[in-house]
Design a protein around this motif. Structure first.
Motif, PDB file in Angstrom:
ATOM      1  N   VAL A   1       5.848   8.826   8.802  1.00  0.00           N
ATOM      2  CA  VAL A   1       4.930   9.957   9.025  1.00  0.00           C
ATOM      3  C   VAL A   1       4.424  10.497   7.688  1.00  0.00           C
ATOM      4  O   VAL A   1       3.260  10.898   7.563  1.00  0.00           O
ATOM      5  CB  VAL A   1       5.626  11.070   9.840  1.00  0.00           C
ATOM      6  N   GLY A   2       5.276  10.460   6.685  1.00  0.00           N
ATOM      7  CA  GLY A   2       4.904  10.969   5.375  1.00  0.00           C
ATOM      8  C   GLY A   2       3.797  10.192   4.699  1.00  0.00           C
ATOM      9  O   GLY A   2       3.155  10.691   3.779  1.00  0.00           O
ATOM     10  N   LEU A   3       3.528   8.975   5.158  1.00  0.00           N
ATOM     11  CA  LEU A   3       2.411   8.229   4.594  1.00  0.00           C
ATOM     12  C   LEU A   3       1.074   8.869   4.950  1.00  0.00           C
ATOM     13  O   LEU A   3       0.083   8.677   4.254  1.00  0.00           O
ATOM     14  CB  LEU A   3       2.433   6.777   5.098  1.00  0.00           C
TER      15      LEU A   3
ATOM     16  N   VAL B   1       1.705   7.201  -2.776  1.00  0.00           N
ATOM     17  CA  VAL B   1       0.430   7.596  -2.170  1.00  0.00           C
ATOM     18  C   VAL B   1       0.002   8.964  -2.696  1.00  0.00           C
ATOM     19  O   VAL B   1      -1.169   9.175  -3.019  1.00  0.00           O
ATOM     20  CB  VAL B   1       0.539   7.590  -0.623  1.00  0.00           C
ATOM     21  N   LEU B   2       0.939   9.881  -2.790  1.00  0.00           N
ATOM     22  CA  LEU B   2       0.629  11.203  -3.323  1.00  0.00           C
ATOM     23  C   LEU B   2       0.124  11.107  -4.759  1.00  0.00           C
ATOM     24  O   LEU B   2      -0.877  11.736  -5.125  1.00  0.00           O
ATOM     25  CB  LEU B   2       1.860  12.106  -3.269  1.00  0.00           C
TER      26      LEU B   2
ATOM     27  N   ALA C   1      -1.307   8.549  -6.177  1.00  0.00           N
ATOM     28  CA  ALA C   1      -2.622   7.910  -6.159  1.00  0.00           C
ATOM     29  C   ALA C   1      -3.703   8.906  -5.751  1.00  0.00           C
ATOM     30  O   ALA C   1      -4.800   8.923  -6.337  1.00  0.00           O
ATOM     31  CB  ALA C   1      -2.612   6.719  -5.211  1.00  0.00           C
ATOM     32  N   LEU C   2      -3.407   9.743  -4.752  1.00  0.00           N
ATOM     33  CA  LEU C   2      -4.381  10.762  -4.334  1.00  0.00           C
ATOM     34  C   LEU C   2      -4.651  11.752  -5.458  1.00  0.00           C
ATOM     35  O   LEU C   2      -5.795  12.160  -5.683  1.00  0.00           O
ATOM     36  CB  LEU C   2      -3.882  11.504  -3.098  1.00  0.00           C
ATOM     37  N   LEU C   3      -3.600  12.140  -6.149  1.00  0.00           N
ATOM     38  CA  LEU C   3      -3.777  13.073  -7.260  1.00  0.00           C
ATOM     39  C   LEU C   3      -4.588  12.446  -8.389  1.00  0.00           C
ATOM     40  O   LEU C   3      -5.409  13.107  -9.024  1.00  0.00           O
ATOM     41  CB  LEU C   3      -2.424  13.548  -7.776  1.00  0.00           C
ATOM     42  N   ALA C   4      -4.364  11.168  -8.641  1.00  0.00           N
ATOM     43  CA  ALA C   4      -5.076  10.496  -9.729  1.00  0.00           C
ATOM     44  C   ALA C   4      -6.547  10.266  -9.395  1.00  0.00           C
ATOM     45  O   ALA C   4      -7.419  10.434 -10.250  1.00  0.00           O
ATOM     46  CB  ALA C   4      -4.402   9.167 -10.036  1.00  0.00           C
ATOM     47  N   VAL C   5      -6.829   9.897  -8.152  1.00  0.00           N
ATOM     48  CA  VAL C   5      -8.191   9.546  -7.783  1.00  0.00           C
ATOM     49  C   VAL C   5      -9.034  10.776  -7.456  1.00  0.00           C
ATOM     50  O   VAL C   5     -10.153  10.919  -7.927  1.00  0.00           O
ATOM     51  CB  VAL C   5      -8.185   8.565  -6.582  1.00  0.00           C
ATOM     52  N   HIS C   6      -8.490  11.667  -6.636  1.00  0.00           N
ATOM     53  CA  HIS C   6      -9.271  12.797  -6.163  1.00  0.00           C
ATOM     54  C   HIS C   6      -8.960  14.110  -6.867  1.00  0.00           C
ATOM     55  O   HIS C   6      -9.659  15.093  -6.664  1.00  0.00           O
ATOM     56  CB  HIS C   6      -9.042  13.007  -4.661  1.00  0.00           C
ATOM     57  N   GLY C   7      -7.901  14.142  -7.612  1.00  0.00           N
ATOM     58  CA  GLY C   7      -7.520  15.383  -8.268  1.00  0.00           C
ATOM     59  C   GLY C   7      -6.891  16.377  -7.309  1.00  0.00           C
ATOM     60  O   GLY C   7      -6.726  17.536  -7.610  1.00  0.00           O
TER      61      GLY C   7
ATOM     62  N   VAL D   1       0.821  12.452   6.378  1.00  0.00           N
ATOM     63  CA  VAL D   1       0.795  13.897   6.146  1.00  0.00           C
ATOM     64  C   VAL D   1       2.036  14.330   5.371  1.00  0.00           C
ATOM     65  O   VAL D   1       3.076  13.701   5.446  1.00  0.00           O
ATOM     66  CB  VAL D   1       0.746  14.699   7.467  1.00  0.00           C
ATOM     67  N   LEU D   2       1.911  15.404   4.634  1.00  0.00           N
ATOM     68  CA  LEU D   2       3.017  16.051   3.926  1.00  0.00           C
ATOM     69  C   LEU D   2       3.844  15.093   3.054  1.00  0.00           C
ATOM     70  O   LEU D   2       5.070  15.120   3.075  1.00  0.00           O
ATOM     71  CB  LEU D   2       3.940  16.769   4.923  1.00  0.00           C
ATOM     72  N   ASN D   3       3.159  14.288   2.270  1.00  0.00           N
ATOM     73  CA  ASN D   3       3.834  13.325   1.400  1.00  0.00           C
ATOM     74  C   ASN D   3       4.858  13.985   0.495  1.00  0.00           C
ATOM     75  O   ASN D   3       5.948  13.457   0.305  1.00  0.00           O
ATOM     76  CB  ASN D   3       2.844  12.603   0.473  1.00  0.00           C
ATOM     77  N   LEU D   4       4.493  15.128  -0.049  1.00  0.00           N
ATOM     78  CA  LEU D   4       5.334  15.802  -1.032  1.00  0.00           C
ATOM     79  C   LEU D   4       6.654  16.282  -0.428  1.00  0.00           C
ATOM     80  O   LEU D   4       7.666  16.321  -1.112  1.00  0.00           O
ATOM     81  CB  LEU D   4       4.574  16.993  -1.637  1.00  0.00           C
TER      82      LEU D   4
END
Length: 90
Positions: free
Chosen positions: A29-31, A73-74, A76-82, A33-36
């Motif tokens: 599920v964490g993949l 994944v978290l 990667a999201l931070l790196a790509v989208h900020g 939503v709510l990865n952190l």
């Protein structure tokens, strides 16, 4: 006269099975939503289940891998989208 129930023998096996399954489900599920939050919880549950000798070892390992994947994944999201938002139109 005895007022309390006799102590039960605790093997912990059933607890570790639940931890292994929970780590797998939370990692999966964490993949999305709510990865952190769910990633570290999945990792902690998986490591605890493995240390206690769960009979569902494969599920615990999958939970561990998925928990780590949540954090990747978290990152990667931070790196790509900020940020952590999933956006279809960016």
């Amino acid at each position: 006269m005895r007022l309390t129930a006799p102590p039960r023998e605790r093997t912990g096996r059933r607890d570790t099975e639940g931890m292994a399954v929970a780590s797998f489900v939370l990692g999966l599920v964490g993949l999305v939503v709510l990865n952190l939050v769910l990633g570290p919880v999945a990792i902690a549950l998986a490591l605890t289940a493995l240390r206690r000798g769960t009979p569902r070892r494969f599920r615990a390992v999958l939970g561990l891998v998925l928990g780590v994947a949540d954090l990747v994944v978290l990152a990667a999201l931070l790196a790509v989208h900020g940020g952590t938002a999933w956006t279809a139109f960016g």
